[in-house]
Design a protein around this motif. Structure first.
Motif, short mmCIF file in Angstrom:
data_model
loop_
_atom_site.label_atom_id
_atom_site.label_comp_id
_atom_site.label_asym_id
_atom_site.label_seq_id
_atom_site.Cartn_x
_atom_site.Cartn_y
_atom_site.Cartn_z
N PRO A 54 0.85 -1.21 0.00
CA PRO A 54 0.00 0.00 0.00
C PRO A 54 0.88 1.25 0.00
O PRO A 54 1.98 1.25 0.55
N SER A 55 0.41 2.30 -0.64
CA SER A 55 1.18 3.54 -0.71
C SER A 55 0.59 4.58 0.22
O SER A 55 -0.58 4.52 0.59
N MET A 56 1.42 5.55 0.61
CA MET A 56 1.00 6.67 1.45
C MET A 56 1.18 7.95 0.66
O MET A 56 2.13 8.08 -0.12
N ASN A 57 0.28 8.90 0.86
CA ASN A 57 0.38 10.19 0.19
C ASN A 57 1.30 11.13 0.96
O ASN A 57 1.32 11.12 2.19
N PHE A 58 2.05 11.92 0.22
CA PHE A 58 3.01 12.84 0.83
C PHE A 58 2.94 14.17 0.09
O PHE A 58 3.09 14.21 -1.13
N ASP A 59 2.69 15.24 0.82
CA ASP A 59 2.62 16.58 0.23
C ASP A 59 3.81 17.39 0.72
O ASP A 59 3.83 17.87 1.86
N ARG A 60 4.80 17.56 -0.13
CA ARG A 60 6.02 18.30 0.24
C ARG A 60 5.79 19.81 0.27
O ARG A 60 6.66 20.54 0.73
N LEU A 66 4.41 7.38 -1.46
CA LEU A 66 5.53 6.65 -0.87
C LEU A 66 5.18 5.17 -0.83
O LEU A 66 4.12 4.79 -0.31
N LEU A 67 6.07 4.34 -1.38
CA LEU A 67 5.88 2.90 -1.37
C LEU A 67 7.07 2.27 -0.66
O LEU A 67 8.22 2.47 -1.07
N GLY A 68 6.79 1.53 0.39
CA GLY A 68 7.84 0.93 1.19
C GLY A 68 8.04 -0.54 0.87
O GLY A 68 7.08 -1.32 0.87
N LEU A 75 10.29 4.03 -2.35
CA LEU A 75 10.14 4.78 -3.59
C LEU A 75 9.21 5.95 -3.36
O LEU A 75 8.17 5.80 -2.72
N GLU A 76 9.56 7.11 -3.89
CA GLU A 76 8.65 8.24 -3.93
C GLU A 76 8.32 8.50 -5.38
O GLU A 76 9.22 8.68 -6.21
N ALA A 77 7.01 8.50 -5.71
CA ALA A 77 6.59 8.59 -7.10
C ALA A 77 5.51 9.65 -7.25
O ALA A 77 4.73 9.92 -6.33
N THR A 78 5.46 10.25 -8.43
CA THR A 78 4.43 11.23 -8.75
C THR A 78 3.14 10.51 -9.12
O THR A 78 3.10 9.28 -9.31
#
Length: 376
Positions: free
Chosen positions: A332-338, A354-356, A362-365
């Motif tokens: 599962p991925s998590m959302n990240f707002d820089r 973010l995928l762990g 991995l950080e992906a768009t």
């Protein structure tokens, strides 16, 4: 207030301070520090591709084309010679064009000598066009007084009568790349092997839990920036997190922005804990903070005789890399707002995912482009 431009033309090498083979990161940093000379800059790219040709319009005279994969200056175009601000163009200390004089076909012949017959004048590393549209032939190619409409500068070909270099191709290795990162091969739970121009046979190995801050200083030189880690928001997801957060080891970053690399170092042992490799994807929150790191992730060889184990690369989409790291399915991925807390930064799609994985983050768009890889 505009400053006059006075540029020297160097066929096969560059124009003024713009050098063929220079990185996108280096060129943009130069433009940012010289806004009086270059006040109008526009960047264009394909938002759906991580390996996309990038064009920088330095209005009104200069267009810069960068190669898609390694973001190297591929071609320089000069045009609009009489637009404001005034432009003076020189070749070997001789003025080719100025606000008071046009650059004509006869002037090019006198300065550069004979060349192959054709509608345009073609020399190694430079081409002169007499139409605003380079795909169209001039009305009268025998007219010695024709004005030059556009100049293209690119790396020299062995045969000057061939077609211009493929804009989707990569730049040949040249002096502008010296001491810059040529390759970063990562291995999960181990570290990364770095190779630099011009001698790519020499390697620098950075190993997790082994390499020290002193080793980094000896092998890579001082970082451009050092700061202590203050953002511990991800610790809430740690399975070993204690209730009172005691025992968390302080740490600090060595930021090699010019190589697209970060190293997280334990404050007590001064050993590398994490390695972060950045892709410098246009339109992403971290664009232009780091130079593109040409990273690869290497898998396990099939047997002892396998000298070319499988790899995924920075321009692969996140689903391809996810299957490589976890054939059984992506986590599962998590959302990240820089952009949170940065009121001056607005982006069309500021959210990354973010995928762990085991030993890798991995950080992906949202367009499936991998922005960064973290090894831990």
């Amino acid at each position: 207030m505009y400053s006059d431009l006075d540029l020297d033309l160097r066929p096969g090498d560059g124009v003024g301070n713009f050098v063929l083979g220079a990185s996108l990161w280096t060129v943009i940093e130069f433009l940012r520090s010289n806004t009086a000379l270059f006040p109008q800059v526009e960047l264009k790219y394909d938002p759906d591709a991580s390996a996309t040709p990038i064009i920088i319009h330095v209005r009104p005279h200069i267009d810069l084309l960068f190669s898609p994969a390694h973001q190297r200056l591929h071609t320089i175009a000069l045009r609009n010679f009489h637009d404001h601000p005034p432009l003076t163009l020189r070749y070997k200390d001789k003025v080719l064009a100025s606000p008071d004089s046009d650059l004509k076909r006869v002037d090019v012949n006198l300065a550069f000598g004979p060349t192959y017959p054709g509608d345009d004048l073609i020399y190694p590393g430079v081409r002169f066009f007499f139409s605003d549209d380079v795909s169209k032939a001039p009305n009268n190619r025998q007219d010695r007084t024709q004005n030059v409409k556009r100049i293209l500068v690119s790396q020299s070909d062995a045969d000057p009568n061939v077609s211009p270099r493929d804009p989707l191709g990569e730049v040949q290795v040249c002096a502008a790349m010296d001491d810059e990162l040529a390759e970063a091969v990562a291995r999960v739970h181990d570290g990364v092997t770095l190779r630099f121009y011009p001698d790519v046979k020499q390697i620098v190995r950075v190993r997790l839990g082994v390499t020290t801050a002193q080793d980094l200083l000896c092998d890579l030189g001082p970082p451009l920036r050092t700061f202590y880690k203050e953002d511990d928001r991800m610790s809430i997801h740690s399975r070993t997190r204690s209730a009172d957060e005691e025992g968390v080891e302080p740490s600090y970053f060595y930021n090699y922005l010019h190589h697209g690399l970060d190293f997280l170092i334990a404050d007590g042992t001064h050993v590398v804990k994490k390695i972060i490799m950045h892709t410098n994807v246009p339109g992403s929150p971290l664009f232009q903070r780091y130079k593109r790191c040409p990273w690869q992730i290497e898998g396990s060889p099939e047997d002892d005789e396998d000298d070319s184990p499988p790899r995924v690369r920075f321009h692969d989409r996140v689903d391809v890399i996810s299957r490589f790291l976890s054939p059984g399915g992506a986590p599962p991925s998590m959302n990240f707002d820089r952009t949170v807390g940065e009121d001056t930064l607005t982006l069309p799609t500021p959210i990354t995912r973010l995928l762990g994985f085991d030993g890798v983050i991995l950080e992906a768009t949202q367009a499936a482009q991998v922005v960064s890889v973290t090894l831990f």
